[in-house]
Design an enzyme around this catalytic site. Structure first.
Site, PDB file in Angstrom:
ATOM      1  N   SER A  89       0.840  -1.192   0.000  1.00 32.74           N
ATOM      2  CA  SER A  89       0.000   0.000   0.000  1.00 32.74           C
ATOM      3  C   SER A  89       0.874   1.241   0.000  1.00 32.74           C
ATOM      4  O   SER A  89       2.093   1.166   0.147  1.00 32.74           O
ATOM      5  CB  SER A  89      -0.887   0.003   1.251  1.00 32.74           C
ATOM      6  N   LYS A  90       0.239   2.397  -0.156  1.00 29.10           N
ATOM      7  CA  LYS A  90       1.005   3.652  -0.117  1.00 29.10           C
ATOM      8  C   LYS A  90       1.693   3.819   1.237  1.00 29.10           C
ATOM      9  O   LYS A  90       2.797   4.320   1.328  1.00 29.10           O
ATOM     10  CB  LYS A  90       0.080   4.842  -0.389  1.00 29.10           C
ATOM     11  N   ARG A  91       1.021   3.366   2.279  1.00 29.35           N
ATOM     12  CA  ARG A  91       1.610   3.462   3.621  1.00 29.35           C
ATOM     13  C   ARG A  91       2.867   2.621   3.726  1.00 29.35           C
ATOM     14  O   ARG A  91       3.783   2.924   4.479  1.00 29.35           O
ATOM     15  CB  ARG A  91       0.574   2.997   4.654  1.00 29.35           C
TER      16      ARG A  91
END
Length: 467
Positions: A240-242
């Site tokens: 994910s972007k995280r």
């Protein structure tokens, strides 16, 4: 065989870390075998292709020193060639026009799901007479997929993989507006570029079966495939972007050095004994694609930080100064002055020992340039109590006498002071650190005072005493 690999990103978004690793493995494989590593920008989807994304891909690869051996190929420039090949397949009876409406296709997909088949198109127009075609429908061109037998891949990473041809429907070669699809364009370009090995993410494995059929239909040599497992997040799920599914420019902005990021990615899914830190040249010499794992790799930011920290420690001080100087000036709104670069150069040997990335290196250097009185963090304020201030006041007379002003004499002076005051060295060194830096963590306080200079050191102590 003269090995030729290619990295073929689609410029519909940023260059992400998985794409960079794919480019890296293609480069390593080609260079290990004395071959060529090429770049193809797959920009045929003009509605989604973005110039900024193309620039980001080229800039990112250049920053990481993963430039291709020849100028990039832009797939959109080969559109007429792709169309000619599709027409040749039609003339040879290996393709046909399909006049299905969107409503018909949706119904076919629904029926396929209900029946549990993977063939989403039922071949309605495969053997129909074109004379029956409706005049108001622009047809797509479909490939006549073999309906018997199996398509096999001896994958360099996944091993032997095969699929029954009856599971594959007739892929579209040309859309209704005449534009070629990815499956066709990639095959034609790979042939024309002389690509011998296609190394890419395993999300393309199903495409490989279809593309092999096209190579065979066109009587072209089929490249050897190697499908690399994707990169997952730290917990094993989709990235994910995280967890890092961001453009490669994000890692640059976060202060990672290109050599460190490349080194980390080389070990993400590929192993070479217990070696952790090595150069690109060493990896080229060692690279064996059979040592790429079949399972997904998990990104580990602690490991990335550790490797980046190593590269920062080993980096040339002048190079690091060049990388952070403008950011220091901007953060503190400093005017350009002659001592910024010199002070950073003098301080760098101590600063870089603690930094995991360039952002930390920048932040840890700021105290050298702040104008007094300094601001202090909570721990520094606790240290600078009444007793500490009294000791600093006594210390000033000893510091005033120092000549020449250098780390050795400063250290000797503090040792003598602590001995005379019957205290531990830390009981005066820590208050001095807090007074000069505003924190309780810094390089050697003797080096800090030396780099600040006698005048600035005394001024900062006086600010504390007058507060």
């Amino acid at each position: 065989m003269n090995v030729v690999t290619r990295f073929a990103p689609s410029p519909t978004g940023f260059l992400h870390i998985g794409g960079v690793r794919t480019a890296l493995f293609n480069l390593l494989f080609a260079r290990h075998h004395g071959g060529k590593y090429l770049l193809r920008i797959e920009d045929t989807d003009k509605k989604r292709a973005v110039k900024d994304a193309i620039d980001a891909i080229l800039d990112g690869l250049n920053w990481l020193n993963l430039n291709s051996d020849e100028k990039p190929v832009f797939q959109s420039n080969n559109r007429e060639r792709h169309q000619r090949v599709a027409t040749e397949l039609l003339s040879a009876g290996l393709a046909y026009h399909c006049y299905c409406s969107q409503e018909e296709l949706l119904k076919m997909r629904e029926n396929a799901r209900v029946s549990g088949t993977s063939r989403l198109y039922d071949g309605k127009w495969r053997n129909k007479d074109p004379a029956e075609a409706p005049r108001d429908v622009a047809p797509v061109l479909r490939f006549k997929t073999p309906t018997n037998g199996t398509t096999k891949i001896n994958d360099l990473v996944q091993g032997p993989v095969n699929v029954s041809n009856e599971q594959l429907d007739d892929m579209i070669l040309l859309r209704a507006d005449g534009t070629p699809t990815y499956l066709l364009s990639a095959v034609v370009d790979d042939h024309d570029m002389g690509v011998t090995h296609i190394i890419r993410g395993d999300d393309h494995l199903t495409n490989a079966f279809r593309q092999i059929q096209l190579f065979k239909a066109l009587k072209w040599d089929t490249p050897i495939f190697g499908h690399i497992p994707l990169i997952h997040g730290p917990e094993g799920g989709k990235l994910s972007k995280r967890h890092g599914a961001l453009g490669i420019d994000h890692y640059k902005k976060q202060g990672y050095l290109p050599d460190a990021l490349v080194n980390y990615l080389m070990r993400l899914g590929w192993s070479h004994g217990n070696d952790e830190i090595f150069t690109l040249a060493q990896a080229i010499k060692w690279f064996d694609i059979s040592n790429v794992g079949k399972g997904p790799s998990r990104i580990d930011f602690n490991k990335l930080d550790s490797i980046n920290s190593h590269y920062i420690k080993e980096a040339d001080d002048e190079i690091l100064v060049g990388l952070i100087k403008e950011a220091v000036i901007e953060k503190l709104n400093l005017s350009e002055c002659s001592n910024i670069e010199q002070r950073l150069t003098d301080a760098m040997p101590g600063l870089k020992l603690r930094a995991k990335n360039l952002m930390e290196l920048i932040d840890s250097s700021l105290f050298y340039f702040k104008k007094g009185p300094l601001s202090f963090d909570k721990k520094a304020l606790l240290i600078l109590d009444k007793v500490a201030k009294e000791r600093l006041k006594k210390l000033t007379s000893s510091l005033e006498k120092i000549y020449p002003w250098n780390p050795e004499i400063i250290q000797s002076t503090l040792k003598d002071f602590s001995k005379n005051e019957e205290i531990n060295l830390g009981e005066i060194a820590q208050p001095l650190r807090a007074a000069l830096t505003g924190t309780t963590i810094s390089p050697s306080i003797f080096e800090v005072a030396s780099i600040l200079g006698k005048e600035e050191t005394m001024a900062r102590i006086k600010d504390i005493l007058n507060n």
